[in-house]
Design a protein around this motif. Structure first.
Motif, short mmCIF file in Angstrom:
data_model
loop_
_atom_site.label_atom_id
_atom_site.label_comp_id
_atom_site.label_asym_id
_atom_site.label_seq_id
_atom_site.Cartn_x
_atom_site.Cartn_y
_atom_site.Cartn_z
N ALA A 175 -0.90 3.44 -13.85
CA ALA A 175 0.53 3.16 -13.71
C ALA A 175 0.92 2.79 -12.28
CB ALA A 175 1.34 4.38 -14.16
N HIS A 176 0.19 3.30 -11.29
CA HIS A 176 0.50 3.02 -9.89
C HIS A 176 -0.63 2.19 -9.31
CE1 HIS A 176 2.45 4.40 -5.96
NE2 HIS A 176 1.40 3.69 -5.56
N ARG A 177 -0.31 0.94 -8.99
CA ARG A 177 -1.30 -0.01 -8.49
C ARG A 177 -0.73 -0.65 -7.23
NH1 ARG A 177 0.21 -1.10 -13.33
NH2 ARG A 177 0.94 -3.18 -12.75
N GLY A 178 -1.18 -0.15 -6.08
CA GLY A 178 -0.47 -0.53 -4.87
C GLY A 178 -1.32 -0.98 -3.72
N MET A 179 -0.61 -1.50 -2.72
CA MET A 179 -1.20 -1.81 -1.42
C MET A 179 -0.37 -1.12 -0.34
SD MET A 179 -1.64 -5.45 0.60
CE MET A 179 -2.96 -6.03 -0.46
N SER A 180 -1.06 -0.56 0.63
CA SER A 180 -0.41 -0.03 1.82
C SER A 180 -0.56 -1.06 2.93
CB SER A 180 -1.06 1.29 2.24
OG SER A 180 -0.62 1.68 3.53
N MET A 181 0.56 -1.49 3.48
CA MET A 181 0.58 -2.55 4.50
C MET A 181 1.20 -2.00 5.77
SD MET A 181 2.39 -6.28 4.19
CE MET A 181 2.31 -7.51 5.49
N ASN A 206 1.85 -3.32 -8.60
CA ASN A 206 3.27 -3.01 -8.81
C ASN A 206 3.88 -2.14 -7.72
OD1 ASN A 206 2.09 -0.54 -9.44
ND2 ASN A 206 3.01 -0.36 -11.47
N ARG A 207 3.15 -1.90 -6.63
CA ARG A 207 3.69 -1.14 -5.52
C ARG A 207 3.26 -1.77 -4.19
NH1 ARG A 207 5.79 0.67 -9.39
NH2 ARG A 207 5.93 2.83 -10.11
N LEU A 208 4.16 -1.79 -3.24
CA LEU A 208 3.84 -2.13 -1.86
C LEU A 208 4.44 -1.05 -0.98
CD1 LEU A 208 2.84 -3.89 0.50
CD2 LEU A 208 5.00 -5.17 0.34
N ARG A 209 3.59 -0.32 -0.30
CA ARG A 209 4.07 0.69 0.65
C ARG A 209 4.02 0.09 2.05
NH1 ARG A 209 1.12 4.43 3.60
NH2 ARG A 209 -0.63 4.28 2.15
N LEU A 210 5.17 0.04 2.69
CA LEU A 210 5.25 -0.42 4.07
C LEU A 210 5.12 0.78 4.99
CD1 LEU A 210 8.11 -3.08 3.91
CD2 LEU A 210 5.63 -3.44 3.79
#
Length: 577
Positions: A175-181, A206-210
């Motif tokens: 459910a949580h598929r993200g990148m940390s940028m 579906n996630r982008l963590r800034l």
């Protein structure tokens, strides 16, 4: 050459060719709603659905009609692989989209798994196309898949799909598929972050963590604390205004990519000293900064200062209400806290865990109360739970990065967890040290590797999964998790830290390697029978996807040279040592 990325959960294909009509239309309807939502229905959820889907349709039309991808690299040299342009054609003239449920308000900022991303997609040999989904986000995913099924003819006169009939039933594995940028160590213009959101969406992230602030800079405008960015940004203009941040988050919302923010603390905060020097302990100790911090400049938020809590009150009252309309989450950091910094903290004067732990507990509790009051869920780095042994609320999500065992330990403590083992999913690793060695007649730093070398190639990234090393059968294993607890593993994030990355080289560093993690998170790295997928087949599809991304303006690194992709056998190791 079926080349979808990420691979759908279930798909069937044929070999018939259907052509795209240049006047292609889309019909969109929601079950139990009027045939068109464009009349401005008073139902807010339906109106939001319509806006999201219409924007996705427009993007799909632009992709289908403007992409110029000709897949010549993936056919034998000088072969006539394209269908004939002349003659009788079966054309796709319309696409029918049926949304089977009205969106909930959560569609704009869902918690993990709260909004369905499932969809079906079919293309018949007679040119009929049908998409069904439960939510508008599912329709976004379906349309992104649909655009990958077509190629530009080399005559530039037509667009075709050589796979009819197509039948796809798709749903994400995690459910949580993200990148940390990391946008603190080097600055990225809002337009570049939006470009990255586009690429994330195509890959079904579906996630982008800034990672918005760090020791080196504070590029986030806080109107109530203006000096944070006026003094903490690298220069004037290299910070994100409230309006820009909202635009970035809204841009992601319309693409099914929720953008959420991390303000890391108590470590990684030394930049605050440029505006508020009394709040930071052990600021920029030189030359032995490594005694007090993971990176220069050293400095940590003081742990027993009333002025720190006054600062945090002002910070959270300003920032969190602005984020809440777009984010279900807020990350409060907590990694790499160096106890030695607090031996120089005039409010603590100790580096003993027994002294520091209750103070960190108080700080985290304070921050999380504000996050919850804003209607968001807190996320922390694993050290807060596993190293500092804090008592965290049952709602708190723990982000792991140090090992696969950390995932199991977090679940064993009853918390939801995000995976992202740095040995596999840190994209910045392997480019060498960014810290220069000191002048010396002997040099212990040679050959100047970074701490997490080697570079994580796409094969290695693809081999890893949030379920890696987890045992659901061996109760004596340190990584045992009962099957009933597997749903606490929400998914994971791939990470790009920016010590040696900026907008110039970002795409080549990140893509297509991040796409390997995207497929693992969407459909896994095993087939329906539980066998690891052939990396030869995966590599060919990834190569096609890289070329398509490049055609769309992404500076992605090459997967293989053309000789390998044009040869039917590919470039496969011969098995000899």
């Amino acid at each position: 050459m079926f080349s979808l990325w990420p691979l759908p959960a279930s798909y069937e294909q044929g070999q018939a060719v259907v052509w795209l009509d240049r006047d292609l239309t889309f019909q969109y309807a929601i079950t139990n709603q009027s045939s068109s939502a464009s009349n401005g229905t008073s139902n807010l959820n339906t109106a939001s659905s319509y806006a999201i889907v219409q924007a996705a349709i427009q993007r799909a039309q632009e992709r289908l009609l403007n992409d110029t991808f000709v897949p010549w690299k993936f056919h034998p040299r000088h072969s006539d692989f394209e269908p004939a342009v002349n003659g009788t054609k079966v054309s796709i003239k319309s696409v029918t989209i049926q949304q089977n449920e009205t969106d909930s308000t959560a569609v704009l900022k869902p918690m993990a798994g709260e909004v369905s991303e499932n969809y079906t997609l079919s293309i018949s040999t007679t040119g009929t196309v049908a998409i069904t989904a439960i939510s508008s986000i599912g329709i976004i995913r379906a349309l992104d898949t649909f655009t990958q099924l077509f190629y530009q003819h080399s005559t530039n006169s037509a667009v075709y799909c050589p796979y009819a009939p197509v039948a796809i039933v798709d749903a994400p594995k995690f459910a949580h598929r993200g990148m940390s940028m990391d946008v603190a160590r080097n600055y990225y213009p809002p337009s570049f972050i939006m470009h990255t959101i586009d690429v994330l969406a195509w890959n079904k992230f579906n996630r982008l963590r800034l990672h918005a602030t760090d020791a080196q800079s504070w590029p986030l405008d806080i109107p109530a604390l203006p000096e944070l960015s006026t003094k903490g940004a690298y220069r004037k203009g290299l910070s994100y205004s409230p309006q820009q941040l909202a635009e970035i988050q809204e841009y992601g919302m319309y693409r099914g990519v929720q953008v959420y923010i991390e303000i890391d603390m108590p470590g990684h905060t030394s930049v605050i000293a440029l505006a508020y020097p009394d709040l930071i302990a052990a600021y920029n100790i030189q030359p032995n900064w490594s005694t007090y911090a993971a990176e220069p400049p050293s400095g940590s938020l003081k742990l027993n200062s009333s002025a720190v809590y006054e600062f945090l009150h002002t910070l959270w009252e300003d920032l969190l209400p602005r984020l809440a309309p777009y984010s279900a989450y807020f990350h409060t950091g907590g990694d790499e806290v160096n106890p030695n910094a607090y031996s120089l903290d005039d409010t603590v004067r100790s580096n003993q865990t027994s002294v520091l732990q209750p103070l960190i507990q108080t700080l985290v509790d304070y921050n999380h109360d504000y996050v919850r009051a804003a209607g968001m869920t807190p996320i922390v780095w694993e050290e807060m739970l596993l190293d500092w042994n804090l008592t965290l609320g049952s709602d708190v999500i723990v982000q792991t990065w140090l090992s696969d065992e950390s995932v199991a330990k977090t679940v064993q403590k009853g918390h939801k967890v995000l995976a992202g083992n740095y040995n596999y999913w840190y994209l910045d690793c392997g480019y060498g040290s960014w810290v220069d060695p000191p002048p010396s007649t002997t040099n212990p730093y040679y050959p100047y590797n970074d701490y997490c070398t080697p570079l994580k190639n796409w094969h290695l990234i693809y081999s890893h999964s949030p379920f890696a090393s987890i045992s659901t059968t061996n109760t004596s294993s340190a990584t045992y998790i009962p099957p009933s607890s597997l749903d606490l593993i929400l998914g994971g994030e791939v990470h790009i830290w920016s010590e040696k990355t900026d907008p110039i080289n970002f795409d080549a560093v990140v893509w297509p390697r991040a796409a390997a993690a995207a497929e693992v998170l969407w459909s896994g790295n095993q087939d329906a029978d539980g066998r690891n997928r052939s990396l030869v087949e995966v590599g060919r599809r990834l190569g096609v996807w890289r070329e398509r991304m490049v055609e769309r303006g992404v500076g992605a690194a090459v997967v293989q040279m053309v000789w390998c992709t044009q040869d039917e056998r590919g470039c496969v190791a011969d098995g000899l040592e």
